[in-house]
Design an enzyme around this catalytic site. Structure first.
Site, PDB file in Angstrom:
ATOM      1  N   GLU A 261       3.067  -3.938 -33.536  1.00  0.00           N
ATOM      2  CA  GLU A 261       3.677  -3.973 -32.105  1.00  0.00           C
ATOM      3  C   GLU A 261       3.745  -5.088 -31.265  1.00  0.00           C
ATOM      4  O   GLU A 261       2.892  -6.060 -31.320  1.00  0.00           O
ATOM      5  CB  GLU A 261       2.991  -3.047 -31.209  1.00  0.00           C
ATOM      6  CG  GLU A 261       3.319  -2.765 -29.741  1.00  0.00           C
ATOM      7  CD  GLU A 261       2.635  -2.042 -28.881  1.00  0.00           C
ATOM      8  OE1 GLU A 261       3.076  -1.385 -27.746  1.00  0.00           O
ATOM      9  OE2 GLU A 261       1.228  -1.585 -29.349  1.00  0.00           O
TER      10      GLU A 261
ATOM     11  N   LYS B 199       9.578   2.529 -27.478  1.00  0.00           N
ATOM     12  CA  LYS B 199       8.143   3.349 -27.141  1.00  0.00           C
ATOM     13  C   LYS B 199       8.510   4.377 -25.970  1.00  0.00           C
ATOM     14  O   LYS B 199       9.084   3.887 -24.938  1.00  0.00           O
ATOM     15  CB  LYS B 199       7.109   2.173 -26.868  1.00  0.00           C
ATOM     16  CG  LYS B 199       5.854   2.754 -26.517  1.00  0.00           C
ATOM     17  CD  LYS B 199       4.760   1.618 -26.201  1.00  0.00           C
ATOM     18  CE  LYS B 199       3.485   1.923 -26.345  1.00  0.00           C
ATOM     19  NZ  LYS B 199       2.651   0.618 -25.976  1.00  0.00           N
TER      20      LYS B 199
ATOM     21  N   CYS C 202       2.067   2.808 -30.998  1.00  0.00           N
ATOM     22  CA  CYS C 202       0.611   2.764 -30.283  1.00  0.00           C
ATOM     23  C   CYS C 202       0.379   3.973 -29.397  1.00  0.00           C
ATOM     24  O   CYS C 202       0.153   5.014 -30.038  1.00  0.00           O
ATOM     25  CB  CYS C 202       0.736   1.302 -29.350  1.00  0.00           C
ATOM     26  SG  CYS C 202      -0.876   0.907 -29.128  1.00  0.00           S
TER      27      CYS C 202
ATOM     28  N   SER D  12      -3.626  -2.803 -30.208  1.00  0.00           N
ATOM     29  CA  SER D  12      -4.918  -2.018 -29.754  1.00  0.00           C
ATOM     30  C   SER D  12      -6.120  -3.124 -29.526  1.00  0.00           C
ATOM     31  O   SER D  12      -6.662  -3.506 -30.691  1.00  0.00           O
ATOM     32  CB  SER D  12      -5.372  -0.995 -30.349  1.00  0.00           C
ATOM     33  OG  SER D  12      -6.448  -0.222 -30.032  1.00  0.00           O
TER      34      SER D  12
ATOM     35  N   LYS E  87     -14.543   1.247 -30.299  1.00  0.00           N
ATOM     36  CA  LYS E  87     -13.556   1.876 -30.334  1.00  0.00           C
ATOM     37  C   LYS E  87     -12.908   2.240 -31.526  1.00  0.00           C
ATOM     38  O   LYS E  87     -12.034   3.626 -31.499  1.00  0.00           O
ATOM     39  CB  LYS E  87     -12.411   0.836 -29.690  1.00  0.00           C
ATOM     40  CG  LYS E  87     -11.136   1.330 -29.102  1.00  0.00           C
ATOM     41  CD  LYS E  87     -10.107   0.341 -28.471  1.00  0.00           C
ATOM     42  CE  LYS E  87      -9.051   0.755 -27.988  1.00  0.00           C
ATOM     43  NZ  LYS E  87      -8.142  -0.077 -27.450  1.00  0.00           N
TER      44      LYS E  87
ATOM     45  N   LEU F 205     -26.326 -27.148 -20.934  1.00  0.00           N
ATOM     46  CA  LEU F 205     -27.691 -26.365 -21.638  1.00  0.00           C
ATOM     47  C   LEU F 205     -28.861 -26.581 -20.899  1.00  0.00           C
ATOM     48  O   LEU F 205     -29.580 -27.486 -20.714  1.00  0.00           O
ATOM     49  CB  LEU F 205     -27.632 -27.308 -22.993  1.00  0.00           C
ATOM     50  CG  LEU F 205     -28.419 -26.255 -24.018  1.00  0.00           C
ATOM     51  CD1 LEU F 205     -27.814 -25.065 -24.470  1.00  0.00           C
ATOM     52  CD2 LEU F 205     -28.486 -27.340 -25.369  1.00  0.00           C
ATOM     53  N   SER F 206     -29.251 -25.387 -20.521  1.00  0.00           N
ATOM     54  CA  SER F 206     -30.482 -25.377 -19.484  1.00  0.00           C
ATOM     55  C   SER F 206     -31.829 -24.979 -19.925  1.00  0.00           C
ATOM     56  O   SER F 206     -32.840 -25.349 -19.422  1.00  0.00           O
ATOM     57  CB  SER F 206     -30.179 -24.272 -18.461  1.00  0.00           C
ATOM     58  OG  SER F 206     -30.077 -23.124 -19.125  1.00  0.00           O
ATOM     59  N   GLY F 207     -31.791 -24.713 -21.308  1.00  0.00           N
ATOM     60  CA  GLY F 207     -32.895 -24.382 -21.946  1.00  0.00           C
ATOM     61  C   GLY F 207     -33.061 -22.814 -21.975  1.00  0.00           C
ATOM     62  O   GLY F 207     -34.165 -22.604 -22.293  1.00  0.00           O
ATOM     63  N   GLY F 208     -32.350 -21.950 -21.153  1.00  0.00           N
ATOM     64  CA  GLY F 208     -32.169 -20.769 -20.914  1.00  0.00           C
ATOM     65  C   GLY F 208     -31.507 -19.950 -22.025  1.00  0.00           C
ATOM     66  O   GLY F 208     -30.685 -20.378 -22.835  1.00  0.00           O
TER      67      GLY F 208
ATOM     68  N   SER G 230     -27.169 -19.979 -21.844  1.00  0.00           N
ATOM     69  CA  SER G 230     -26.464 -21.194 -22.333  1.00  0.00           C
ATOM     70  C   SER G 230     -26.731 -21.447 -23.743  1.00  0.00           C
ATOM     71  O   SER G 230     -25.993 -21.803 -24.656  1.00  0.00           O
ATOM     72  CB  SER G 230     -27.083 -22.305 -21.594  1.00  0.00           C
ATOM     73  OG  SER G 230     -28.281 -22.417 -21.578  1.00  0.00           O
TER      74      SER G 230
ATOM     75  N   ASN H 281     -27.941 -24.152  -4.018  1.00  0.00           N
ATOM     76  CA  ASN H 281     -26.648 -24.323  -4.485  1.00  0.00           C
ATOM     77  C   ASN H 281     -26.095 -25.607  -4.701  1.00  0.00           C
ATOM     78  O   ASN H 281     -25.135 -25.912  -5.505  1.00  0.00           O
ATOM     79  CB  ASN H 281     -25.727 -23.310  -3.619  1.00  0.00           C
ATOM     80  CG  ASN H 281     -26.138 -22.030  -3.727  1.00  0.00           C
ATOM     81  OD1 ASN H 281     -26.588 -21.505  -4.637  1.00  0.00           O
ATOM     82  ND2 ASN H 281     -25.642 -21.077  -2.790  1.00  0.00           N
TER      83      ASN H 281
END
Length: 552
Positions: free
Chosen positions: A45, A113, A149, A175, A181, A291-294, A297, A373
């Site tokens: 499609e 369609k 579709c 799709s 799915k 890259l935080s070490g968590g 990330s 923050n």
């Protein structure tokens, strides 16, 4: 008249807007079909434009370009094979989603369609007119009906085609993937086969487009819903399907049934492919991320290495006084395991300068999330500076749980051009990391083995913006939070229904409040891989200014 018909299925990855390049891809595939003595090649499609076009298709110059490109393909078919290819069709002041049938050197017909999807990521009602149901067309010895579709998800179009003489159904699709799915697609197509006693070809595209990933997985069904061919998911493929006439009815000869991987592999593949194509189709070559070490990330870095190769991934650790030694060690460890470039950029000097600048204005006020923050936004500023200087796209790393409740800083850790884990709840992040450590596939450019240190997976999540901070100081435990979010976001359950599942009402109400007040953040967030039918973007369109709350 022969009693055999060879149909070549082109499960390919078009690029949206690259009309001439898509036409060239069609020519290359056509040459292979011709060499294989095919009677017809079928593309997906809207193949000529790529999919989904969204409002771009409403620009007359775009549609005209696409139609000219398809018409220019017609001479290829002068001595066969025929071609079916999706593209827009403008007639007068009306625009349609069409499937063009090219044969004998010209455009033979354009199927329009009929049913236009208008839910989840689709809004085709505002783009296209509904075409009349088109009868079957003949290619050589066979009469083919083409529900496009969405047309095949309803019974009426296929029934009309069967009643007017179609001998097989060819369904071209765009799709997009969401988890599990394939079973839904298969169920609907088996229903069409059973209702009409006709073989059916389900042809789907592959490739990423913004948030969506088209996962292929094309298949061919014979009568009674028996699978004759099954193509791989996510990979480009050309498949020659031979139909033979037996007792006056056409049957697909048995072919390869490619096994599909489980949902963990498919989710991970979707995140890799979406990032790879987002980069390739927007022109970026390299990425960077904080890259935080968590864990968030860590998995984004791994996805990026698998998508682009470690040489194209820059990992940046931006520590403050609250960054633990464990996070410092883990960040460097995973960068080394992946083989990515690693930069160490402390934020203390910049943080001190901002604190001193604001001190006269903040005098007499207690420290609060404002100061937290500032750290996040300073990191965002530094990462964007690196992105600008080196031409590397910044990835953002917030999971669906954080994005849902606003546990992220706008203009800080939300900075970035793409977020591969945007639709992955935190509890699934943990399991997805364990899956990647245990599995490696040829489509991964990153190294095999335990690339994500177990210490990252096992430690309690923390933003590390104040002393001894943990995520569960501000949020319910992630298993509780994710269950509530799945109810509120994915299933649109009421507060009372979630409470009936055993969750405290005050916790559910608090999560509901956080979801609603965070809408403005999501509105400004980076796009990310769609893994579910309720992803944050086109699937879920909520107002930002909203005073309603569930009172049940």
């Amino acid at each position: 008249m022969t009693d055999k018909f060879r149909l070549t299925l082109a499960q390919l990855n078009p690029s949206l807007g690259a009309i001439d390049a898509n036409a060239d891809a069609a020519r290359a595939a056509y040459a292979q079909a011709k060499s294989a003595n095919a009677d017809m090649i079928a593309f997906t499609e809207m193949f000529i434009t790529g999919y989904q076009t969204q409002d771009l298709v409403m620009k007359p110059a775009f549609t005209s370009h696409a139609m000219r490109a398809i018409e220019a393909l017609a001479p290829l078919t002068a001595d066969g094979p025929a071609m079916g290819i999706g593209g827009p069709y403008a007639y007068g002041d009306k625009l349609y989603n069409g499937y063009w049938i090219l044969s004998e050197g010209k455009v033979q017909t354009v199927v329009l369609k009929h049913h236009r999807p208008n839910e989840t990521v689709f809004d085709e009602v505002r783009l296209y007119e509904s075409g009349d149901v088109h009868g079957p067309y003949r290619v050589g010895p066979i009469r083919i009906g083409t529900p496009i579709c969405e047309d095949a998800w309803h019974g009426d179009v296929s029934e009309a085609l069967a009643e007017t003489g179609a001998e097989i159904l060819l369904v071209p699709n765009g799709s997009p993937y969401y988890r599990n799915k394939f079973d839904r697609r298969l169920g609907h197509m088996v229903a069409r086969v059973t209702e009409n006693d006709l073989p059916l070809v389900y042809l789907n595209m592959v490739g990423g487009q913004d948030d969506q990933v088209f996962d292929g997985g094309s298949f061919v069904l014979n009568r009674h819903g028996k699978i004759a061919h099954q193509l791989p998911v996510f990979d480009e493929a050309l498949r020659h399907v031979d139909f033979v006439q037996t007792d006056g009815a056409w049957v697909a000869e048995q072919g390869e049934i490619t096994t599909h991987p489980d949902e963990w592999e498919q989710d991970y593949r979707a995140m890799v492919e979406s990032l790879r194509d987002y980069m390739g189709k927007t022109g970026f070559k390299k990425v960077l991320l904080g890259l935080s070490g968590g864990i968030d990330s860590a998995i984004v870095a791994t996805i990026a290495a698998d998508a682009l190769g470690a040489d194209n991934v820059r990992c940046v650790m931006l520590p403050s006084e609250y960054t633990s030694q464990g996070s410092l060690d883990d960040a460097k460890d995973i960068a080394n395991r992946l083989g990515c470039h690693y930069d160490f950029v402390p934020i203390k000097a910049g943080r001190d300068a901002i604190t001193d600048t604001l001190a006269p204005l903040f005098e007499g006020r207690e420290a609060d999330t404002t100061e937290e923050n500032v750290q996040s936004r300073l990191r965002g500023l530094l990462l964007m500076a690196l992105s600008n200087k080196f031409g590397e796209m910044l990835l953002t790393t917030g999971n669906k749980s954080e994005v849902a409740v606003g546990y992220c800083t706008i203009y800080g850790d939300m900075n970035g051009g793409y977020n591969p884990i945007k639709d992955l709840y935190k509890t699934r992040v943990f399991e997805q990391c364990r899956w990647r450590n245990a599995n490696h596939r040829p489509w991964m450019n990153g190294p095999a083995g335990e690339v994500i240190p177990v210490s990252i997976i096992d430690k309690p999540p923390s933003a590390e913006l104040r002393p001894d901070q943990r995520d569960d100081d501000s949020l319910p435990p992630y298993d509780v939070l994710d269950a509530i979010l799945e109810g509120l976001v994915d299933h649109e359950l009421s507060v009372a229904e979630i409470e009936a599942q055993g969750y405290a009402r005050d916790v559910v109400k608090r999560v509901e409040h956080l979801v609603y007040i965070s809408e403005y953040k999501r509105f400004q967030s980076a796009p990310g891989t769609r893994l579910t039918p309720r992803a944050f973007w086109l699937d879920r369109r909520y107002p930002i200014a909203n005073r309603w709350r569930d009172q049940d």
